[in-house]
Design a protein around this motif. Structure first.
Motif, PDB file in Angstrom:
ATOM      1  N   LEU A  14     -56.669 -11.662  57.816  1.00  0.00           N
ATOM      2  CA  LEU A  14     -57.411 -12.390  56.785  1.00  0.00           C
ATOM      3  C   LEU A  14     -58.054 -11.423  55.800  1.00  0.00           C
ATOM      4  O   LEU A  14     -58.032 -11.644  54.585  1.00  0.00           O
ATOM      5  N   ALA A  17     -55.399 -10.192  53.547  1.00  0.00           N
ATOM      6  CA  ALA A  17     -54.970 -11.220  52.594  1.00  0.00           C
ATOM      7  C   ALA A  17     -55.981 -11.398  51.471  1.00  0.00           C
ATOM      8  O   ALA A  17     -55.613 -11.475  50.290  1.00  0.00           O
ATOM      9  N   PHE A  18     -57.255 -11.480  51.803  1.00  0.00           N
ATOM     10  CA  PHE A  18     -58.271 -11.632  50.749  1.00  0.00           C
ATOM     11  C   PHE A  18     -58.328 -10.387  49.862  1.00  0.00           C
ATOM     12  O   PHE A  18     -58.536 -10.476  48.650  1.00  0.00           O
ATOM     13  N   LYS A  21     -55.295 -10.563  47.621  1.00  0.00           N
ATOM     14  CA  LYS A  21     -55.496 -11.602  46.613  1.00  0.00           C
ATOM     15  C   LYS A  21     -56.298 -11.073  45.434  1.00  0.00           C
ATOM     16  O   LYS A  21     -55.969 -11.322  44.263  1.00  0.00           O
ATOM     17  N   SER A  22     -57.355 -10.314  45.697  1.00  0.00           N
ATOM     18  CA  SER A  22     -58.183  -9.790  44.604  1.00  0.00           C
ATOM     19  C   SER A  22     -57.389  -8.806  43.743  1.00  0.00           C
ATOM     20  O   SER A  22     -57.556  -8.758  42.525  1.00  0.00           O
ATOM     21  N   GLY A  77     -55.481 -20.817  47.063  1.00  0.00           N
ATOM     22  CA  GLY A  77     -56.288 -19.853  47.805  1.00  0.00           C
ATOM     23  C   GLY A  77     -55.529 -18.569  48.107  1.00  0.00           C
ATOM     24  O   GLY A  77     -54.934 -17.961  47.212  1.00  0.00           O
ATOM     25  N   ILE A  78     -55.513 -18.194  49.387  1.00  0.00           N
ATOM     26  CA  ILE A  78     -54.891 -16.924  49.773  1.00  0.00           C
ATOM     27  C   ILE A  78     -53.412 -17.090  50.123  1.00  0.00           C
ATOM     28  O   ILE A  78     -52.808 -16.168  50.683  1.00  0.00           O
ATOM     29  N   ALA A  81     -50.967 -14.303  48.968  1.00  0.00           N
ATOM     30  CA  ALA A  81     -51.241 -13.049  49.674  1.00  0.00           C
ATOM     31  C   ALA A  81     -50.775 -13.132  51.124  1.00  0.00           C
ATOM     32  O   ALA A  81     -50.199 -12.170  51.661  1.00  0.00           O
ATOM     33  N   VAL A  82     -50.991 -14.278  51.787  1.00  0.00           N
ATOM     34  CA  VAL A  82     -50.536 -14.456  53.169  1.00  0.00           C
ATOM     35  C   VAL A  82     -49.019 -14.338  53.249  1.00  0.00           C
ATOM     36  O   VAL A  82     -48.462 -13.680  54.135  1.00  0.00           O
ATOM     37  N   SER A 108     -53.516 -17.667  59.460  1.00  0.00           N
ATOM     38  CA  SER A 108     -54.263 -17.141  58.320  1.00  0.00           C
ATOM     39  C   SER A 108     -54.347 -18.187  57.210  1.00  0.00           C
ATOM     40  O   SER A 108     -55.401 -18.387  56.601  1.00  0.00           O
ATOM     41  N   ASP A 112     -57.952 -20.843  55.597  1.00  0.00           N
ATOM     42  CA  ASP A 112     -58.427 -20.946  54.222  1.00  0.00           C
ATOM     43  C   ASP A 112     -58.264 -22.389  53.755  1.00  0.00           C
ATOM     44  O   ASP A 112     -57.182 -22.971  53.870  1.00  0.00           O
TER      45      ASP A 112
END
Length: 435
Positions: A14, A17-18, A21-22, A77-78, A81-82, A108, A112
């Motif tokens: 997680l 992934a976050f 994402k950024s 959301g993520i 990225a996941v 994961s 979210d």
């Protein structure tokens, strides 16, 4: 984030992934901090997941085109990225079995709120990738560098160099250290290999940087071999007053201070300069720290030398910062040229007659390098070029340009047969004429 059961390995995925994402949203990559993941092993794996997904971004795009008929759902959301981390794990990482990677990716997404409704999509996509793993691994690496950059670099450096860039992009770069003073015993303790001047390369390590031999004693700092050359070429003498403009993260400041110069280190970021100060304290070195806009700093022509590491596109750092390949475009590079010229003119105004100026950028773009050298000679009559010679590079001729500057690319062969590449840099040196 939804409540989720405490599955082993889920928290670090997680975080990865976050973090990813950024970066996909345009923020620079920074390693995951200890307050997010306490265990250094977990941080290392989470960082590797995110950076592998970034290094393989173009190939993962090609995978998505084959397994996602409608593309990645947006505003989810993520989710993206996941999926990217899941594909990276299945194809290029071997930390856990494929079925566990898929299960943790699904969990994961479920953790979210916005991604959770796509849990079945995650499962289906990754199982499809698992079934086609071998052909997906063999996807053309040409997609790894954006087409406009690949074309530009091919014109500047040749197709063979760009092919080498691709090879280096998908590898984790080695760790380069600048030694405070020569020490063969320390080099052996680090398991390092001398590269050029005071630079030692550590190709493999099990410990965190702070746990390596000599760190706590302040005997070295982290600095790519390319980044160590501009300060070396300034040739600082004990007692000289030297200005390090745009000084963070501070490696060049440390070099100049260790040579015995009276260093003023300036940068616009207070947070980054706090880290510079902390690093100097660890090294037992001193410099005057100034937090200001470089163009607003105007003490007059008081410096014997100025080192200007100008803000740039940083395309030469793609080995360590693969996100630059996602975040840069031709317009953004062009917009950096005028501020760099203003900084060059201002730096010249801060030099005493006879003073030296070294200009450098960690960019592979001629607009920010070779063309800036030409602009200085045409527009700043108080400066003249001061040729850089192979003797100043331990006899290394390869980076020298016909104009007496240095052009470093990741594809250059390093002295001593050292592998692993280097950052792209351009370095030019000038002297201020007497009135």
């Amino acid at each position: 984030m939804n409540e989720t059961r405490d599955l082993p390995g889920l928290k670090l995925r997680l975080e990865a992934a976050f973090h990813l994402k950024s970066v996909l949203e345009g923020k620079p990559f920074a390693p995951i901090a200890p307050d997010r993941l306490a265990a250094s092993r977990d941080r290392a794996l989470a960082n590797r997941m995110a950076t592998t997904a970034l290094r393989r971004h173009g190939q993962i795009d090609a995978v998505f085109k084959q397994v996602l008929a409608k593309g990645v759902p947006q505003r989810a959301g993520i989710l993206e990225a996941v999926l990217r981390i899941g594909v990276a794990q299945l194809l290029w990482l071997d930390d856990i079995p494929a079925h566990s990677a898929i299960h943790l990716a699904v969990e994961s997404a479920r953790a979210d709120k916005r991604a959770g409704r796509f849990d079945k999509l995650v499962n289906g996509v990754l199982r499809s990738v698992q079934r086609q793993a071998e052909p997906f691994k063999a996807l053309n690496g040409d997609a790894l560098i954006p087409g406009w950059l690949a074309s530009q670099w091919t014109g500047a450096y040749g197709a063979d160099a760009v092919a080498r860039f691709v090879e280096l992009l998908v590898q984790s770069p080695p760790l380069d250290l600048t030694l405070k003073s020569p020490d063969p015993d320390l080099v052996a303790a680090l398991g390092g290999q001398p590269v050029l001047g005071p630079t030692v390369r550590v190709a493999e390590r099990d410990a965190a940087v702070a746990d390596l031999a000599g760190f706590a004693q302040g005997r070295w700092w982290v600095q790519d071999v390319s980044a160590a050359l501009p300060a070396r070429l300034l040739d600082a003498a004990p007692g000289e007053k030297i200005l390090d403009l745009c000084a963070a993260p501070g490696g060049k400041t440390a070099q100049l201070a260790s040579a015995g110069a009276q260093v003023t280190a300036l940068d616009i970021s207070a947070d980054r300069m706090e880290r510079v100060r902390a690093n100097l304290d660890r090294l037992g070195l001193d410099a005057q720290i100034v937090v200001a806009d470089a163009l607003d700093y105007a003490p007059g022509p008081v410096f014997d030398a100025v080192l200007l590491d100008a803000p740039c596109s940083a395309t030469g750092t793609f080995r360590r910062h693969p996100e630059v390949l996602l975040h840069r475009n031709a317009q953004g590079i062009a917009e950096r040229v005028a501020p760099q010229r203003r900084m060059l003119a201002h730096a010249a105004s801060l030099l005493k007659p006879g003073g030296r100026l070294v200009y450098c950028v960690c960019s592979l773009e001629a607009d920010e390098g070779e063309e800036q050298l030409g602009w200085v000679l045409a527009n700043l009559p108080e400066l003249e070029a001061l040729e850089i010679t192979a003797g100043e590079l331990d006899g290394w001729h390869a980076p020298l340009t016909p104009q007496g500057a240095v052009r470093l690319t990741p594809a250059l062969d390093l002295p001593n047969g050292v592998g692993g590449g280097l950052d792209g840099f351009f370095i030019a040196r000038f002297v201020k004429k007497a009135p």
